[in-house]
Enzyme design. Structure first.
Site, short mmCIF file in Angstrom:
data_model
loop_
_atom_site.label_atom_id
_atom_site.label_comp_id
_atom_site.label_asym_id
_atom_site.label_seq_id
_atom_site.Cartn_x
_atom_site.Cartn_y
_atom_site.Cartn_z
N SER A 26 -54.70 81.08 140.48
CA SER A 26 -55.58 80.07 140.31
C SER A 26 -55.52 78.90 141.05
O SER A 26 -56.77 78.13 142.54
CB SER A 26 -55.11 79.33 139.20
OG SER A 26 -55.62 79.88 138.20
N ARG A 30 -58.04 77.89 144.98
CA ARG A 30 -58.50 76.16 144.83
C ARG A 30 -57.73 75.97 146.34
O ARG A 30 -58.60 75.05 146.86
CB ARG A 30 -57.71 75.50 144.05
CG ARG A 30 -58.47 75.56 142.22
CD ARG A 30 -57.33 75.25 141.55
NE ARG A 30 -57.74 74.75 139.92
CZ ARG A 30 -58.40 76.66 139.08
NH1 ARG A 30 -57.92 77.21 140.23
NH2 ARG A 30 -59.05 76.42 137.95
N ASP A 325 -54.42 83.92 130.07
CA ASP A 325 -53.82 85.71 130.10
C ASP A 325 -53.11 85.99 129.72
O ASP A 325 -53.33 87.20 130.58
CB ASP A 325 -54.14 85.10 131.62
CG ASP A 325 -55.41 84.87 132.39
OD1 ASP A 325 -56.39 84.67 132.10
OD2 ASP A 325 -55.50 84.04 133.51
N LYS A 352 -63.99 87.67 129.16
CA LYS A 352 -62.25 87.92 130.01
C LYS A 352 -63.27 89.28 130.83
O LYS A 352 -63.91 89.87 130.85
CB LYS A 352 -61.45 87.88 129.89
CG LYS A 352 -60.89 86.38 129.09
CD LYS A 352 -60.46 85.46 130.34
CE LYS A 352 -60.22 84.04 129.57
NZ LYS A 352 -60.56 83.44 130.61
C1 S3P Z 1 -58.85 80.13 135.99
C2 S3P Z 1 -59.09 79.55 134.65
C3 S3P Z 1 -58.57 80.50 133.32
C4 S3P Z 1 -58.15 81.95 132.91
C5 S3P Z 1 -58.52 82.93 134.34
C6 S3P Z 1 -58.69 81.60 136.09
C7 S3P Z 1 -58.52 79.05 137.04
O1 S3P Z 1 -60.68 80.90 132.82
O2 S3P Z 1 -59.05 82.92 131.88
O3 S3P Z 1 -58.28 83.56 135.22
O4 S3P Z 1 -58.50 79.47 138.53
O5 S3P Z 1 -59.28 78.10 136.82
P1 S3P Z 1 -60.95 80.19 132.25
O6 S3P Z 1 -60.85 78.47 133.07
O7 S3P Z 1 -62.23 80.42 132.02
O8 S3P Z 1 -60.55 79.91 130.28
#
Ligand code: S3P
Length: 438
Positions: A26, A30, A325, A352
């Site tokens: 994540s 970003r 996750d 997912k």
């Molecule tokens: C993520 C948010 C999550 C997660 C994904 C990564 C992110 O999804 O499941 O692997 O980087 O913002 P959601 O925000 O749709 O729940």
């Protein structure tokens, strides 16, 4: 995604040693996106060199950002083009398997006036819901079209002048929240997002570090407010290890007899540590060491030893977004606890990379697991005896790695088909497995 690969895993042995899991997925996305729209240079260290963040890098290059070739384990510097410097791409932006890439870019691009964009992905991504991002962006004045009345990619975006507004999101999704916040950077006035429960807050932390005018009101993480107009300034970002990748080892070492491991440099952002709460309920034997803050994110090392008589658990409500996750690996864990575990309020798992409730049930039953699927979750009977099996990731990275840990817990030698789905988030998984398992 290269995925005709089959991995063979022998059950038994134990986990011992020290590893450093790869960078947080994540935060890697970003860092690239926010670095690209900042002024000046952003240096990124600890980037996750895997398919998903590399898809984001590729899309940003097509938008005119100068991102060098990214090499594994080497820091790199990108030159930001500023909020108004992205160009209309000559090609379709391919987001691969990455929901984060598609949803965050939708937010970033919706306000790029007089420019047009088309986003697509692989067959899994193109079946995932995008209306959850398109709809709030349309409320802000965005013009976003897609298959199935805007809900599915390919997505087309005509950049428009956006207006800030107050948006309540029906799902606690960091991807939806982040898309709205990125759109808010270019919208007039103030944009405010209220989510039903706190989702991961990496976007908020990073935007703040780059100089955005962003604040959180009310209960922690619930109402995030961003004002447009601030200049984002390039930063040095050190990305911590991904707790979602560490979770495979945290669970494996808790269950496989005679194990003791140390995982260094793991991100411990409180919006991501739900798995530690579940490990507490299970009675796992772990310790968090060397806590510190790096680039605005808490980190630490996690030492895990085998625990006996693990207890069943329930996961529900506001805890879900904090371990969203980790449900596949926690489903494996539940099979080895004493009693019946329950996962509730987990409808999000159905949208997912695969329908993870269905796929984990289908695959773990092949080992002999006793699981039943409900509309919003799973009921898992503990104390399973797993026998070896031939299982399939069904193209899902987290399913592949969870099945690898399940194979360690099975009697005999198991096979995982399409195992290299793991390249989406953790290409070094199999090397780390070989390192840790004796
Ligand atoms: C993520 C948010 C999550 C997660 C994904 C990564 C992110 O999804 O499941 O692997 O980087 O913002 P959601 O925000 O749709 O729940």
């Amino acid at each position: 995604m290269k995925m005709n690969n089959i991995r063979t895993i022998k059950g038994g042995g134990n986990l011992r040693g020290k590893i450093k899991v790869s960078g947080d997925k994540s935060i890697s996305h970003r860092a690239l996106i926010i670095g690209s729209i900042a002024q000046g240079e952003t240096t990124i260290e600890g980037f996750l060199h895997s398919e998903d963040p590399l898809s984001t890098a590729d899309c940003l290059r097509k938008l005119g950002v100068n991102i060098p070739e990214i090499k594994k384990d080497e820091p790199f510097t990108i030159s930001g083009v500023g909020l108004n410097g992205l160009k209309e791409p000559e090609e379709i932006l391919n987001c691969g398997n990455s929901g984060t890439t598609m949803r965050l870019l939708m937010g970033l691009l919706a306000g790029q006036e007089h420019k047009n964009f088309i986003l697509t992905g692989d067959s899994s991504l193109n079946e995932r819901p995008m209306g959850r991002v398109g709809k709030p962006l349309s409320l802000m004045g965005g013009k976003i079209l897609g298959r199935e009345r805007g809900n599915k990619a390919p997505i087309s975006i005509e950049g428009k002048k956006l207006k800030g507004c107050l948006i309540g999101t029906p799902v606690a999704s960091a991807q939806v929240k982040s898309a709205i916040l990125l759109a808010g950077l270019k919208a007039s006035g103030t944009t405010s997002v209220i989510e039903p429960a706190s989702s991961r807050d990496h976007t908020e932390r990073m935007l703040k570090a780059f100089g955005a005018d962003i604040s959180v009101r009310g209960e922690f993480g619930r109402n995030v407010v961003i004002k447009s107009g601030a200049n984002l300034i390039g930063q040095k970002i050190l990305i911590p290890g991904d707790i979602s990748s560490a979770s495979f080892w945290m669970i494996a070492a808790s269950i496989v007899p005679n194990s003791e491991i140390l995982i260094k440099n793991v991100g411990l952002n409180p919006t991501r540590t739900g798995i530690l709460n579940v490990m507490d309920s299970m009675g796992c034997n772990y310790e968090v060491l060397d806590k510190s803050i790096v680039a605005g994110e808490p980190i630490g090392s996690i030492k895990v030893k085998t625990a006996n008589n693990l207890q069943s658990f329930t996961i529900e409500g506001d805890l879900l977004p904090k371990l969203i996750d980790e449900i596949p690996i926690l489903t494996v864990a539940a099979c080895f606890c004493d009693g019946v575990s329950e996962i509730k309020d987990a409808q999000e798992l159905r949208v997912k990379e695969t329908d993870r409730l269905k796929v984990m049930t289908r695959q773990l039953r092949k080992f002999g697991a006793e699981i039943s699927e409900k509309e919003d979750g799973l009921i898992i009977n503990g104390q399973s005896q797993f026998n070896s099996a031939e299982v399939d990731s069904e193209t899902d990275h987290r399913v592949s790695m969870s099945l690898a840990i399940a194979s360690l817990l099975a009697k005999g030698t198991s096979k995982i088909i399409r195992a290299d789905a793991s390249n989406v988030s953790y290409p070094a998984f199999w090397d780390d497995l070989a390192k840790l398992v004796n």
